[in-house]
Write a protein that holds these residues in place. Sequence first.
Motif, short mmCIF file in Angstrom:
data_model
loop_
_atom_site.label_atom_id
_atom_site.label_comp_id
_atom_site.label_asym_id
_atom_site.label_seq_id
_atom_site.Cartn_x
_atom_site.Cartn_y
_atom_site.Cartn_z
N ASP A 128 0.84 -1.21 0.00
CA ASP A 128 0.00 0.00 0.00
C ASP A 128 0.87 1.25 0.00
OD1 ASP A 128 -2.34 -1.43 -0.05
OD2 ASP A 128 -2.74 -1.26 2.10
N GLN A 129 1.98 1.20 0.74
CA GLN A 129 2.90 2.34 0.77
C GLN A 129 3.52 2.57 -0.61
OE1 GLN A 129 5.98 1.96 3.71
NE2 GLN A 129 6.90 3.94 3.25
N PHE A 130 3.93 1.49 -1.27
CA PHE A 130 4.50 1.63 -2.61
C PHE A 130 3.44 2.13 -3.61
CE2 PHE A 130 7.62 -1.82 -1.21
CZ PHE A 130 8.65 -0.91 -1.01
N PHE A 131 2.19 1.64 -3.47
CA PHE A 131 1.11 2.15 -4.32
C PHE A 131 1.01 3.67 -4.20
CE2 PHE A 131 -1.53 -1.99 -3.76
CZ PHE A 131 -0.97 -2.54 -4.91
N SER A 132 1.01 4.14 -2.96
CA SER A 132 0.79 5.57 -2.71
C SER A 132 1.94 6.43 -3.23
CB SER A 132 0.58 5.83 -1.22
OG SER A 132 1.77 5.60 -0.48
N HIS A 133 3.11 5.79 -3.44
CA HIS A 133 4.26 6.51 -3.99
C HIS A 133 4.46 6.21 -5.48
CE1 HIS A 133 5.07 7.21 0.26
NE2 HIS A 133 5.91 8.15 -0.11
N HIS A 134 3.39 5.70 -6.11
CA HIS A 134 3.31 5.57 -7.58
C HIS A 134 4.26 4.53 -8.18
CE1 HIS A 134 0.84 9.05 -7.05
NE2 HIS A 134 1.85 9.77 -6.60
N TYR A 135 4.45 3.44 -7.45
CA TYR A 135 5.22 2.32 -8.01
C TYR A 135 4.28 1.28 -8.60
CZ TYR A 135 9.79 3.77 -6.30
OH TYR A 135 10.97 4.45 -6.12
N GLY A 136 4.56 0.88 -9.84
CA GLY A 136 3.91 -0.29 -10.40
C GLY A 136 4.63 -1.53 -9.89
N LEU A 137 3.89 -2.51 -9.41
CA LEU A 137 4.49 -3.64 -8.70
C LEU A 137 4.29 -4.96 -9.44
CD1 LEU A 137 3.35 -2.81 -5.05
CD2 LEU A 137 5.49 -2.16 -6.19
N SER A 138 5.31 -5.78 -9.38
CA SER A 138 5.23 -7.17 -9.81
C SER A 138 5.62 -8.02 -8.61
CB SER A 138 6.19 -7.45 -10.97
OG SER A 138 5.86 -6.68 -12.10
N SER A 139 4.82 -9.03 -8.31
CA SER A 139 5.09 -9.91 -7.17
C SER A 139 5.16 -11.34 -7.67
CB SER A 139 3.98 -9.77 -6.13
OG SER A 139 4.18 -10.67 -5.08
N VAL A 140 6.22 -12.04 -7.31
CA VAL A 140 6.41 -13.40 -7.81
C VAL A 140 7.11 -14.25 -6.76
CG1 VAL A 140 8.60 -12.75 -8.90
CG2 VAL A 140 7.38 -14.74 -9.72
#
Length: 343
Positions: A128-140
């Motif tokens: 959620d913190q990374f979302f709010s700082h505008h990072y597109g995320l990939s989780s694997v």
Amino acid sequence: MRCVDLFAGCGGLSLGFQRAGFDVVAAYDNWIPALEIYKKNFSHPIYNLDLMNGSKAIAAIASHHPDLIMGGPPCQDFSSAGKRDLSLGRASLTYDFANIVCAIKPKWFVMENVEQIKKSQILKAITDQFFSHHYGLSSVILNAAYCGVPQARTRLFLIGHFQDKHNQVNSILKARLSKEPMTVRDYLGDSLGIEFYYRHPRNYNRRGIFSIDEPSPTIRGVNRPIPQGYKLNSCDPKGISLNVIRPLTTLERSYIQTFPKFFKFEGTKTSLEQMIGNAVPVALARYVAEGIKIYMTQGTVHQSAPKSMVSDREEPFSLPTKPLHREFRLTDTQSYLQPRLFG
């Protein structure tokens, strides 16, 4: 890209990213034995700094102008091999990693941790913190045995790209998985001079004898000899004599972690076993780094994606929940997991 490695340990992530062509310019840790090993093997500096000291850490790391920040915050509080006690304080270093990334805002970040972190609230909080700082995320979640490592080691990688869509790197990492797991013999041939070896089980209901014709079980931070009076378990391979069985040596375990034979390990056996067990396998780090590199050069690039693309979550990011591939049960001849990717 200029990279900084946090919680660097003896340098598994650093060496893997270097071998993929990235420029690692600095590293940070505060465990003296690991710092000494790192210094013997890399030309760039490693700094002794407690990363819980937020303002000092952010200022120091920002001075290197990193394009990518990577790290594996200590995982013992999540790990099945640890105490699973979030009150011990090491889990908070995952928050510190997220705080550092969000304060500096590099183009990319890579965080490695044990698969069990997906069961904690910490993973949701930092995403959620990374979302709010505008990072597109990939989780694997990757099984190292399908990424060039002779070891059944599953680890979660959270990869962030500033102002990009979510789930962009997943398909690249999935497409490059090998069809078969790498065995110890595949990687080391007959150089160990053994067909079977001992790896101390967590309890005596589990097998302790393994063949070099399968991936090694996860290399842990301890390496115990065969206890006196040990009896073969019903799930151990049949028809072998304990008289010719031994545990892997410290250096052999570093090879299973895909450290090269010229990598210098010096120090007490206890410290070396711990840092080797805690390290990210070099080939696994390289596998992830090469996936990012492919995306940067050949992928469906959204380098100029507007901030709203992330904040509105037009392409929702999925936390690891269900595997895309069936998980195999452990048997005498099949002690590895199928590749497991999420998102």
